[in-house]
Design a protein around this motif. Sequence first.
Motif, short mmCIF file in Angstrom:
data_model
loop_
_atom_site.label_atom_id
_atom_site.label_comp_id
_atom_site.label_asym_id
_atom_site.label_seq_id
_atom_site.Cartn_x
_atom_site.Cartn_y
_atom_site.Cartn_z
N PRO A 10 25.62 7.12 -17.34
CA PRO A 10 24.54 7.29 -16.51
C PRO A 10 25.33 7.46 -14.83
O PRO A 10 26.11 6.66 -14.77
CB PRO A 10 23.64 6.36 -16.42
N ASP A 11 24.88 8.33 -14.19
CA ASP A 11 25.35 8.75 -12.95
C ASP A 11 24.73 7.56 -12.01
O ASP A 11 23.43 7.34 -11.84
CB ASP A 11 24.92 10.14 -12.35
N PRO A 12 25.32 6.68 -11.15
CA PRO A 12 24.70 5.77 -10.29
C PRO A 12 23.71 6.59 -9.12
O PRO A 12 22.94 5.73 -9.10
CB PRO A 12 25.86 5.09 -9.62
N PHE A 13 24.22 7.59 -8.77
CA PHE A 13 23.45 8.17 -7.76
C PHE A 13 22.00 8.65 -8.53
O PHE A 13 20.95 8.37 -7.63
CB PHE A 13 23.96 9.64 -7.19
N GLN A 18 16.00 7.58 -8.97
CA GLN A 18 15.21 7.29 -9.78
C GLN A 18 14.42 5.63 -9.26
O GLN A 18 13.09 5.84 -9.36
CB GLN A 18 15.50 6.96 -11.23
N ARG A 19 15.02 4.79 -8.76
CA ARG A 19 14.59 3.67 -8.55
C ARG A 19 13.74 3.93 -7.26
O ARG A 19 12.52 3.37 -6.69
CB ARG A 19 15.74 2.80 -7.98
N ARG A 20 14.36 4.72 -6.14
CA ARG A 20 13.57 5.09 -4.84
C ARG A 20 12.00 5.83 -5.09
O ARG A 20 11.35 5.69 -4.48
CB ARG A 20 14.39 5.77 -3.89
N HIS A 21 12.37 6.85 -6.15
CA HIS A 21 11.05 7.60 -6.34
C HIS A 21 10.10 6.77 -7.03
O HIS A 21 9.05 6.71 -6.71
CB HIS A 21 11.71 8.74 -7.42
N GLN A 22 10.52 5.77 -7.80
CA GLN A 22 9.72 4.70 -8.51
C GLN A 22 8.86 3.81 -7.13
O GLN A 22 7.71 3.58 -7.36
CB GLN A 22 10.12 3.69 -9.47
#
Length: 149
Positions: A10-13, A18-22
């Motif tokens: 998985p790409d760390p970016f 995804q975390r910020r979107h959540q």
Amino acid sequence: MFDRIRRRKPDPFDIEMQRRHQEAFEMWQRMPLPTAPVPQPDVQPSEPVAEVDDFLPPDLRVPSHDQVAGRMMPWLPPLVLDGDIVACAECGTYRDWIIISAQDQIWLRCRTGHQQQETRLDTAWYNRHSAPVDATHATFEDCLRHLGH
């Protein structure tokens, strides 16, 4: 071979996005819904607002007093109204018009000097399509000369 390795890793970016979107989605869900303001019965508007069908502010409109008899503008392409090309009733020309706005009426003048009233156009249409006034003329003929007719 390398493509499969990239797919597994998985790409760390992407994880961070995804975390910020959540987080943004959860914050949006916690926000209260806006409510419409309730009109207060004791508050009355100061003055009724007049409806105007012209988009120009009053200080930019052509004054209706006698010092300004009208305005003119050139219209080089064919004039299409309601799907029809407007042609001169006398000579049949359909382009290179002078459009004249005077006394809440629109007149078309062809290059040969024939004039006809166009009832499908109004002053609001003229104001939307005309450029700012670049010159003032004392006579109708002076204005025609200025516009190249």
